[in-house]
Design a protein around this motif. Structure first.
Motif, PDB file in Angstrom:
ATOM      1  N   GLY A 152       0.747  -1.221  -0.011  1.00  0.00           N
ATOM      2  CA  GLY A 152       0.009   0.106  -0.012  1.00  0.00           C
ATOM      3  C   GLY A 152       0.946   1.218  -0.053  1.00  0.00           C
ATOM      4  O   GLY A 152       1.708   1.445   0.842  1.00  0.00           O
ATOM      5  N   LEU A 153       0.737   2.065  -0.925  1.00  0.00           N
ATOM      6  CA  LEU A 153       1.227   3.406  -1.238  1.00  0.00           C
ATOM      7  C   LEU A 153       2.720   3.079  -1.354  1.00  0.00           C
ATOM      8  O   LEU A 153       3.442   4.169  -1.285  1.00  0.00           O
ATOM      9  N   ILE A 154       3.195   2.143  -1.973  1.00  0.00           N
ATOM     10  CA  ILE A 154       4.515   1.943  -2.148  1.00  0.00           C
ATOM     11  C   ILE A 154       4.868   2.320  -3.550  1.00  0.00           C
ATOM     12  O   ILE A 154       4.399   1.689  -4.570  1.00  0.00           O
ATOM     13  N   ARG A 155       5.345   3.333  -3.794  1.00  0.00           N
ATOM     14  CA  ARG A 155       5.850   4.214  -5.069  1.00  0.00           C
ATOM     15  C   ARG A 155       6.960   4.222  -5.508  1.00  0.00           C
ATOM     16  O   ARG A 155       7.212   4.706  -6.559  1.00  0.00           O
ATOM     17  N   SER A 156       7.999   4.075  -4.782  1.00  0.00           N
ATOM     18  CA  SER A 156       9.337   4.189  -5.328  1.00  0.00           C
ATOM     19  C   SER A 156      10.260   3.151  -4.690  1.00  0.00           C
ATOM     20  O   SER A 156      10.166   2.234  -3.884  1.00  0.00           O
ATOM     21  N   ILE A 157      11.509   3.231  -5.465  1.00  0.00           N
ATOM     22  CA  ILE A 157      12.431   2.163  -4.851  1.00  0.00           C
ATOM     23  C   ILE A 157      12.846   2.531  -3.333  1.00  0.00           C
ATOM     24  O   ILE A 157      13.236   1.617  -2.869  1.00  0.00           O
ATOM     25  N   ALA A 158      13.114   3.767  -3.139  1.00  0.00           N
ATOM     26  CA  ALA A 158      13.373   4.351  -1.793  1.00  0.00           C
ATOM     27  C   ALA A 158      12.273   3.541  -0.764  1.00  0.00           C
ATOM     28  O   ALA A 158      12.504   3.300   0.362  1.00  0.00           O
ATOM     29  N   SER A 169       9.796  -8.625   5.198  1.00  0.00           N
ATOM     30  CA  SER A 169      10.292  -9.835   4.538  1.00  0.00           C
ATOM     31  C   SER A 169      10.327  -9.675   3.137  1.00  0.00           C
ATOM     32  O   SER A 169      11.059 -10.153   2.239  1.00  0.00           O
ATOM     33  N   ALA A 170       9.200  -8.853   2.567  1.00  0.00           N
ATOM     34  CA  ALA A 170       9.066  -8.545   1.399  1.00  0.00           C
ATOM     35  C   ALA A 170       7.991  -7.376   1.074  1.00  0.00           C
ATOM     36  O   ALA A 170       7.383  -6.996   2.088  1.00  0.00           O
ATOM     37  N   VAL A 171       7.948  -6.965  -0.166  1.00  0.00           N
ATOM     38  CA  VAL A 171       6.926  -5.818  -0.277  1.00  0.00           C
ATOM     39  C   VAL A 171       6.000  -5.914  -1.513  1.00  0.00           C
ATOM     40  O   VAL A 171       6.436  -6.739  -2.523  1.00  0.00           O
ATOM     41  N   THR A 172       4.621  -5.949  -0.978  1.00  0.00           N
ATOM     42  CA  THR A 172       3.923  -6.160  -2.259  1.00  0.00           C
ATOM     43  C   THR A 172       3.428  -4.915  -2.885  1.00  0.00           C
ATOM     44  O   THR A 172       3.187  -3.696  -2.360  1.00  0.00           O
ATOM     45  N   THR A 173       3.345  -4.838  -4.190  1.00  0.00           N
ATOM     46  CA  THR A 173       3.213  -3.822  -5.006  1.00  0.00           C
ATOM     47  C   THR A 173       2.470  -4.013  -6.394  1.00  0.00           C
ATOM     48  O   THR A 173       2.803  -5.158  -7.070  1.00  0.00           O
ATOM     49  N   SER A 174       1.421  -3.318  -6.888  1.00  0.00           N
ATOM     50  CA  SER A 174       1.139  -3.503  -8.415  1.00  0.00           C
ATOM     51  C   SER A 174       2.062  -2.567  -9.384  1.00  0.00           C
ATOM     52  O   SER A 174       1.532  -2.457 -10.503  1.00  0.00           O
ATOM     53  N   LYS A 176       4.564  -1.769 -11.654  1.00  0.00           N
ATOM     54  CA  LYS A 176       5.347  -2.666 -12.727  1.00  0.00           C
ATOM     55  C   LYS A 176       6.810  -2.025 -12.931  1.00  0.00           C
ATOM     56  O   LYS A 176       7.549  -3.041 -13.181  1.00  0.00           O
ATOM     57  N   THR A 177       6.908  -0.870 -12.624  1.00  0.00           N
ATOM     58  CA  THR A 177       8.250  -0.271 -12.604  1.00  0.00           C
ATOM     59  C   THR A 177       9.268  -0.833 -11.451  1.00  0.00           C
ATOM     60  O   THR A 177      10.432  -1.352 -11.746  1.00  0.00           O
ATOM     61  N   LEU A 178       8.549  -1.075 -10.462  1.00  0.00           N
ATOM     62  CA  LEU A 178       9.113  -1.750  -9.323  1.00  0.00           C
ATOM     63  C   LEU A 178       9.459  -3.054  -9.594  1.00  0.00           C
ATOM     64  O   LEU A 178      10.622  -3.738  -9.290  1.00  0.00           O
ATOM     65  N   TRP A 179       8.339  -3.906 -10.125  1.00  0.00           N
ATOM     66  CA  TRP A 179       8.752  -5.237 -10.407  1.00  0.00           C
ATOM     67  C   TRP A 179       9.961  -5.542 -11.430  1.00  0.00           C
ATOM     68  O   TRP A 179      10.729  -6.113 -11.010  1.00  0.00           O
ATOM     69  N   LYS A 180      10.008  -4.542 -12.445  1.00  0.00           N
ATOM     70  CA  LYS A 180      11.098  -4.797 -13.322  1.00  0.00           C
ATOM     71  C   LYS A 180      12.574  -4.503 -12.529  1.00  0.00           C
ATOM     72  O   LYS A 180      13.561  -4.884 -12.860  1.00  0.00           O
ATOM     73  N   HIS A 181      12.376  -3.296 -11.492  1.00  0.00           N
ATOM     74  CA  HIS A 181      13.655  -2.871 -10.858  1.00  0.00           C
ATOM     75  C   HIS A 181      14.314  -3.955  -9.974  1.00  0.00           C
ATOM     76  O   HIS A 181      15.248  -4.201 -10.001  1.00  0.00           O
ATOM     77  N   PHE A 182      13.188  -4.681  -9.475  1.00  0.00           N
ATOM     78  CA  PHE A 182      13.427  -5.691  -8.259  1.00  0.00           C
ATOM     79  C   PHE A 182      13.763  -7.001  -8.896  1.00  0.00           C
ATOM     80  O   PHE A 182      14.080  -7.996  -8.013  1.00  0.00           O
ATOM     81  N   GLU A 183      13.110  -7.359 -10.178  1.00  0.00           N
ATOM     82  CA  GLU A 183      13.502  -8.586 -10.754  1.00  0.00           C
ATOM     83  C   GLU A 183      14.712  -9.303 -10.626  1.00  0.00           C
ATOM     84  O   GLU A 183      15.741  -8.603 -10.808  1.00  0.00           O
TER      85      GLU A 183
END
Length: 189
Positions: A152-158, A169-174, A176-183
């Motif tokens: 919730g409200l996770i919008r940036s790498i920071a 342990s992990a971060v849930t996010t929808s 897609k930019t963060l998916w790609k960055h942390f893949e």
């Protein structure tokens, strides 16, 4: 279990789910589904080597109660179920699936009640929302000993890095930019 995966991609649309099938993430969160499609979605995920975590509260056409948890656990068979409902969490655990208790921590009272609920239901994980308050993530982890997902409200790498540094342990996010960055990035440093 999730040490190899810092991000739990959360999917709302089929086209995003299809894109996610080509990514390396093992665990995925399925949001906003319909009861008539949930079995096919879980089967698609499994066929592509993914472990689906179903958000039971967001399945249209399914009353989110213990009977729904039993149906999801025994018929649909995702890898886990996410819910705000303690009865759903306990029934999911009884059926041997990952049980993830979702908590909306809006104020101090919600924080205290949430920690009490976690101590009672003993889920495998707790998802803390909003996930952008690092000291609350630390506090819930310290008070309960239950591993935390931040969402919730996770919008940036920071935002992701702050949640992980706070003990998530992990971060849930929808996002897609963060998916790609942390893949492909695993094991917190």
């Amino acid at each position: 279990m999730f040490q190899q995966q810092l991000i739990l991609p959360a999917v709302r649309k089929m086209k995003d789910l299809e894109k996610l099938m080509d990514m390396s993430y093992e665990y995925i969160v399925l949001l906003d589904s319909h009861i008539s499609r949930v079995q096919d979605i879980v089967n698609l995920a499994k066929a592509n080597g993914k472990k689906a975590l179903l958000h039971a509260d967001l399945i249209e056409g399914l009353k989110n109660d213990e009977y729904a948890a039993e149906y999801l656990s025994q018929v649909v068979r995702p890898s886990g179920v996410i819910s705000t409902k303690s009865g759903v969490i306990m029934k999911t655990k009884q059926n041997g699936l990952l049980a993830i208790q979702r908590l909306f921590l809006l104020d101090t009272s919600a924080l205290e009640k949430g920690c009490s609920l976690l101590q009672r239901t003993k889920p495998d994980y707790a998802e803390v929302l909003p996930g952008v308050i690092p000291h609350v993530i630390s506090e819930v982890l310290e008070k309960t000993g239950i591993p935390i997902f931040a969402g919730g409200l996770i919008r940036s790498i920071a935002d992701v890095e702050s949640a992980l540094q706070a003990g998530a342990s992990a971060v849930t996010t929808s996002d897609k930019t963060l998916w790609k960055h942390f893949e492909g990035r695993g094991l917190k440093q």
